[in-house]
Design an enzyme around this catalytic site. Structure first.
Site, short mmCIF file in Angstrom:
data_model
loop_
_atom_site.label_atom_id
_atom_site.label_comp_id
_atom_site.label_asym_id
_atom_site.label_seq_id
_atom_site.Cartn_x
_atom_site.Cartn_y
_atom_site.Cartn_z
N LYS A 43 1.04 -1.30 -0.17
CA LYS A 43 -0.05 0.09 0.17
C LYS A 43 0.85 1.19 -0.02
O LYS A 43 0.30 2.42 -0.34
CB LYS A 43 -1.01 0.23 1.13
CG LYS A 43 -1.73 -0.86 1.43
CD LYS A 43 -2.56 -0.30 2.73
CE LYS A 43 -3.55 -1.52 3.48
NZ LYS A 43 -3.98 -1.31 4.70
N GLY A 44 1.99 1.21 0.46
CA GLY A 44 2.91 2.30 0.62
C GLY A 44 3.03 3.27 -0.56
O GLY A 44 3.53 4.50 -0.24
N GLU A 99 7.72 1.40 -6.72
CA GLU A 99 7.89 1.08 -5.14
C GLU A 99 7.93 2.17 -4.31
O GLU A 99 8.54 3.13 -4.69
CB GLU A 99 8.90 0.02 -5.19
CG GLU A 99 8.85 -1.50 -5.10
CD GLU A 99 8.25 -2.05 -3.55
OE1 GLU A 99 7.80 -0.92 -2.81
OE2 GLU A 99 8.21 -3.03 -3.10
N ASP A 100 7.80 1.95 -3.14
CA ASP A 100 7.87 2.90 -1.95
C ASP A 100 9.30 2.88 -1.60
O ASP A 100 9.96 3.79 -1.68
CB ASP A 100 6.91 2.94 -0.92
CG ASP A 100 6.75 1.56 -0.21
OD1 ASP A 100 7.39 0.46 -0.71
OD2 ASP A 100 6.17 1.39 0.76
N ASP A 103 14.22 -2.29 0.61
CA ASP A 103 15.06 -2.41 1.86
C ASP A 103 16.02 -3.58 1.81
O ASP A 103 17.01 -3.39 1.26
CB ASP A 103 13.94 -2.36 3.18
CG ASP A 103 14.67 -2.66 4.51
OD1 ASP A 103 15.81 -2.38 4.51
OD2 ASP A 103 13.97 -2.93 5.38
N LYS A 131 17.21 1.83 0.56
CA LYS A 131 17.93 1.49 2.06
C LYS A 131 18.84 0.60 1.94
O LYS A 131 18.69 -0.71 2.29
CB LYS A 131 16.98 1.42 3.24
CG LYS A 131 17.27 1.62 4.57
CD LYS A 131 16.49 0.81 5.51
CE LYS A 131 14.98 1.02 5.87
NZ LYS A 131 14.20 0.72 6.70
N PHE A 152 13.80 3.46 10.48
CA PHE A 152 12.19 3.30 10.06
C PHE A 152 11.64 4.23 9.55
O PHE A 152 11.21 5.44 10.40
CB PHE A 152 11.48 2.40 11.25
CG PHE A 152 10.25 1.78 10.71
CD1 PHE A 152 10.56 0.41 9.99
CD2 PHE A 152 9.21 2.32 10.55
CE1 PHE A 152 9.44 -0.20 9.43
CE2 PHE A 152 8.18 1.61 9.88
CZ PHE A 152 8.16 0.34 9.60
N ASP A 159 3.97 3.41 6.38
CA ASP A 159 3.08 3.50 7.63
C ASP A 159 3.99 2.82 8.76
O ASP A 159 5.24 2.16 8.37
CB ASP A 159 1.94 2.51 7.60
CG ASP A 159 2.22 1.03 7.30
OD1 ASP A 159 2.94 0.53 6.60
OD2 ASP A 159 1.51 0.28 8.12
N ARG A 165 0.77 7.22 7.51
CA ARG A 165 0.80 7.10 6.08
C ARG A 165 0.42 8.55 5.55
O ARG A 165 0.85 8.82 4.73
CB ARG A 165 -0.53 6.28 5.70
CG ARG A 165 0.10 4.64 5.49
CD ARG A 165 -0.74 3.89 4.64
NE ARG A 165 -1.04 2.46 4.92
CZ ARG A 165 -0.14 1.60 4.74
NH1 ARG A 165 1.11 2.12 3.92
NH2 ARG A 165 -0.20 0.36 5.02
P1 5GP Z 1 12.20 -5.47 1.53
O1 5GP Z 1 11.60 -6.68 1.14
O2 5GP Z 1 12.69 -4.59 0.33
O3 5GP Z 1 12.83 -5.58 2.62
O4 5GP Z 1 10.93 -4.59 1.99
C1 5GP Z 1 10.04 -3.77 1.10
C2 5GP Z 1 8.66 -3.30 1.62
O5 5GP Z 1 8.88 -3.36 3.20
C3 5GP Z 1 8.39 -2.01 1.38
O6 5GP Z 1 7.63 -2.06 0.33
C4 5GP Z 1 7.76 -1.69 2.65
O7 5GP Z 1 6.44 -1.96 2.47
C5 5GP Z 1 8.40 -2.43 3.71
N1 5GP Z 1 9.39 -1.60 4.42
C6 5GP Z 1 10.69 -1.81 4.16
N2 5GP Z 1 11.54 -0.76 5.08
C7 5GP Z 1 10.49 0.14 5.57
C8 5GP Z 1 10.66 1.15 6.23
O8 5GP Z 1 11.84 1.99 6.71
N3 5GP Z 1 9.52 1.94 6.65
C9 5GP Z 1 8.31 1.33 6.36
N4 5GP Z 1 6.93 2.01 6.62
N5 5GP Z 1 8.11 0.37 5.35
C10 5GP Z 1 9.34 -0.19 5.01
#
Ligand code: 5GP
Length: 175
Positions: A43-44, A99-100, A103, A131, A152, A159, A165
Site C-alpha cells: 500500500k505504501g 515501489e515506495d 530495503d 535503504k 524506520f 506506515d 501514512r
Molecule cells: P524489503 O522486502 O525490501 O525488505 O521491503 C520492502 C517493503 O517493506 C516495502 O515495500 C515496505 O512496505 C516495507 N518497508 C521496508 N522498509 C521500510 C521502512 O523503513 N518503513 C516502512 N514503513 N516500510 C518499510
C-alpha cells in the site's frame, strides 16, 4: 508504542516535490512514444504514485499489485507472496514497477521475477526510497528518489502498523 516515538523529518514536502519532478522527467524522456504500464506495489506507494503519474506526459496505464512482506511488524519475514493481483496482462508491455522503498530487496526482487515470467516487452524499477544498508539480494533501481539511512521510515504513504501514512513529509521513527 509507535506514536510516542520521536518523529524526525528526512525529506520535507518541497524536496519531495522536486524529486518527483526529476523522476517524472527521466521517465518521460525514456518512455517517449511508448505506453508504459505502471505497476504500483501497495500500500505504501499510493501517495508517491499519485504525485508521479500527474507529472507524466505519457499515455500510460496504472495498475496495482499487493505483495505481503513485513506483516504487521517492522522486520521482513523473508516470506513474500502476491495477495492482490493486477488485472491488466503484463505480456508484451513496457512495465515500470513503482515501489515506495527497497530495503532487504526481497519484496521487489520477487515482484520483478514474478512479472518477468509474464513476458513483458521491458521491465524497469522506480523506487522512491532506497535503504541499501540492509540489502540481502541485489536490486537494480532504474529511477531512484532518495537513498535513506538505516531508520524506520514513515510518512508520504509509508506506515508503521497503519499509522503515519498521511504525513506529507518523509520522516523516520526513533533517534
Ligand atoms: P524489503 O522486502 O525490501 O525488505 O521491503 C520492502 C517493503 O517493506 C516495502 O515495500 C515496505 O512496505 C516495507 N518497508 C521496508 N522498509 C521500510 C521502512 O523503513 N518503513 C516502512 N514503513 N516500510 C518499510
Amino acid at each position: 508504542m509507535t506514536s510516542q516515538e520521536r518523529l524526525s523529518v528526512l525529506a520535507g514536502r518541497e524536496e519531495i516535490a522536486k524529486t518527483v519532478t526529476r523522476l517524472a522527467s527521466e521517465i518521460n524522456r525514456d518512455y517517449q512514444g511508448k505506453r508504459p504500464l505502471l505497476v504500483g506495489a501497495l500500500k505504501g506507494v499510493f501517495v508517491f504514485m499519485a504525485d508521479l503519474v500527474r507529472q507524466l506526459d505519457l499515455p500510460g496505464e496504472i495498475e496495482f499489485i499487493r505483495i505481503s512482506s513485513y506483516g504487521a511488524g517492522r522486520e521482513s519475514t523473508g516470506k513474500v507472496k502476491v495477495v492482490q493481483n493486477m488485472e491488466t496482462p503484463a505480456e508484451g508491455r513496457d512495465i515500470l514497477v513503482v515501489e515506495d522503498i527497497v530495503d532487504t530487496g526481497l519484496t521487489v526482487s520477487f515482484l520483478l521475477d514474478y512479472l518477468s515470467q509474464k513476458n513483458p516487452a521491458s521491465l524497469k524499477l522506480c523506487a522512491l526510497l532506497d535503504k541499501p544498508s540492509r540489502r540481502r539480494v541485489q536490486v537494480n533501481i532504474d529511477y531512484l528518489g532518495f537513498t535513506v539511512p538505516d531508520k524506520f521510515i514513515v510518512g508520504y504513504g509509508l506506515d508503521c502498523n497503519e499509522e503515519f501514512r498521511c504525513l506529507p513529509d518523509i520522516c523516520y521513527l526513533g533517534d
